[in-house]
Design an enzyme around this catalytic site. Structure first.
Site, PDB file in Angstrom:
ATOM      1  N   GLU A   1     -10.248   6.177   4.055  1.00  0.00           N
ATOM      2  CA  GLU A   1      -9.230   5.773   3.808  1.00  0.00           C
ATOM      3  C   GLU A   1      -9.091   7.084   5.529  1.00  0.00           C
ATOM      4  OE1 GLU A   1      -5.878   4.715   1.895  1.00  0.00           O
ATOM      5  OE2 GLU A   1      -7.074   4.756   0.388  1.00  0.00           O
ATOM      6  N   ASP A  51       1.257  -1.232  -0.020  1.00  0.00           N
ATOM      7  CA  ASP A  51      -0.108   0.015   0.104  1.00  0.00           C
ATOM      8  C   ASP A  51       0.854   1.516  -0.287  1.00  0.00           C
ATOM      9  OD1 ASP A  51      -2.019   1.398  -0.212  1.00  0.00           O
ATOM     10  OD2 ASP A  51      -3.005  -0.252   1.746  1.00  0.00           O
TER      11      ASP A  51
END
Length: 494
Positions: free
Chosen positions: A261, A36
């Protein structure tokens, strides 16, 4: 892409057991693994499991990372070249990662056609795509409360529309829409109605008053990974309450702005205080209130829900969501959605639908049993459905046998509607404490008033399995119970 979390103190980006032993050896994954956003760097700065980025790079690659998402520099490549030259990372590991990446590119046809087909652009934004989006939004609308049949609304009623999500395409869409945080209002289409505009079109502008009451704003410079993005504020709650006095009914649109997020992380699911004060002021007028929830997660509403006459869960239905909400509010669409999670009543009252029975029972010590705000699978309609004649084709099945479960559903109301028939199975005794119930089959059916339909579901032995102590699926002989609506029956697996 690897999850940015840890298991038992081991960050996912260097967990060889997960990335190699399980993903590759056990599950047989043949693709490549990418990190990520800057998560190899974070092994140093956040997780503190490596002293330097170079060491973090070695650890991650040897655990199973094939590609690093480092958007702004070449640190991963630079460190990896040095590690190979030093012998800290074998050349064979580099060849392995490259082979995986090239294989995926080959399978995707990127060597023959590296760029998208430009003609596909003409397929974007088609009228049929918009219609499909509208239908999906309509199907998702979930009516959770409808006291005294407050809904559907007559189109000649005087309606006050209020709340921070009433006139916002941002709220209907949420994050990862047009931009990362979904926050750029100027990018949204101008020809899609918000809930307010769709209600005005449905009932006539002369019958609709709009007073925002509160707002959700995004302060400048609030898109970092470490700070929440949206801020709630009062606009003029007394003005909204005064407007309610002149209305027949209030459509109160509450919920969230946009987030995704880390910027969307919150420490309390309770709906913002300005929105709660707006709801309380509106409810104090005594006018019927339809609460429309536009949110990407269940925000706590226990202070205001009891005095709301109706509650419609709209989720984040997209650009066509304003139209879908209005269609349901005024009865042009009969709602048929079912709640896909257990809606908590309190901030710490989070529980999964297939919880253990003892997690919700009253105890001998004076503790109250768990009571969610709304149960998983709930969802009302403007008609009613009756269930009857639950049948099992056998009472005993063997390890290789199937079980047929049939039930008859009748539209016992006065208008056509869709119903989601849900079949649950309960393992009554197991070597590991079993879940109270697990959803195993469902079907959505359309019925005219008075129409009946018999549905048959097939259950296989693997539907009766659970994950055992060795983390493997396990099927044990014993007694099971099938439940559909208020009907239930038992069978035995031998």
């Amino acid at each position: 892409m690897v999850n940015s979390a840890e298991i038992n103190g081991i960050p996912g980006h260097l967990n060889r057991h997960i990335l190699t032993d399980i993903l590759r050896d056990e599950l047989g994954f043949k693709g490549f693994v990418v990190s990520d956003w800057e998560d190899i760097k974070k092994l140093v700065t956040i997780w503190h499991v490596a002293a330097t980025e170079k060491e973090a790079t070695r650890m991650a690659v040897m655990a199973g990372i094939d590609m690093s998402m480092v958007p702004l520099d070449y640190s991963f490549a630079d460190y990896l070249i040095a590690l190979v030259k030093e012998g800290a990372v074998p050349q064979s590991r580099i060849d392995e990662a490259v082979r995986r990446i090239l294989r995926v590119k080959f399978e995707l046809g990127l060597f023959e056609n590296p760029m998208p087909n430009a003609a596909l652009k003409s397929k974007i934004g088609l009228a049929e795509s918009r219609q499909a989006s509208l239908q999906a939004a309509r199907e998702s609308m979930t009516l959770l409360k409808n006291t005294n049949n407050l809904l559907p609304l007559a189109k000649n009623r005087k309606v006050l529309v209020t709340g921070p999500t009433a006139d916002s395409l941002i709220s209907l869409n949420n994050g990862w829409t047009y931009v990362w945080q979904g926050s750029e209002e100027a990018l949204y289409p101008k020809d899609r109605p918000t809930i307010r505009r769709a209600i005005e079109a449905k009932a006539g502008a002369a019958n609709v008053t709009y007073v925002p009451g509160t707002k959700i704003t995004r302060p400048a410079g609030s898109t970092s990974n470490n700070t929440p993005t949206d801020v709630e504020a009062e606009v003029d709650i007394p003005a909204a309450a005064r407007a309610a006095g002149a209305a027949d009914v209030v459509v109160l649109c509450l919920g969230e702005g946009s987030y995704t997020e880390t910027p969307g992380n919150i420490t309390d699911l309770t709906l913002g205080e300005p929105q709660l004060r707006l709801a309380e002021a509106i409810e104090a007028t005594g006018k019927p209130v339809v609460l429309v929830l536009v949110e990407g997660r269940p925000r706590i509403i226990n202070r205001i829900v009891d005095k709301a006459g109706a509650v419609l869960m709209a989720y984040n239905p997209g650009n066509e969501g304003g139209q879908a909400v209005a269609d349901v509010l005024f009865g042009d669409v009969n709602p048929s959605g079912k709640l896909p999670f257990t809606y908590p009543r309190t901030p710490n009252g989070l529980i999964i639908y297939d919880h253990k029975p003892f997690e919700t029972e009253d105890t001998a010590f004076g503790n109250m049993a768990f009571r969610p705000q709304f149960e998983f699978g709930e969802g009302l309609s403007y008609t009613t459905f009756a269930y009857s004649d639950l049948r099992l084709n056998k009472k005993t099945i063997t390890g290789n046998g199937d079980l047929s479960v049939s039930v008859t559903v009748t539209n016992s109301g006065r208008r056509a509607g869709k119903e989601i028939v849900q079949l649950y199975v309960s393992d009554l005794v197991a070597s590991l404490s079993p879940a109270g119930k697990r959803l195993k089959r469902f079907a959505k059916i359309y019925l005219e008033p008075g129409q009946s339909r018999t549905l048959t579901f097939k259950l296989r032995p693997d539907d009766l399995s659970f994950i055992g102590a060795n983390n493997k699926p396990l099927v044990e002989p014993g007694e099971f119970e099938v439940k559909i609506a208020g009907l239930k029956d038992k069978f035995e697996l031998k």
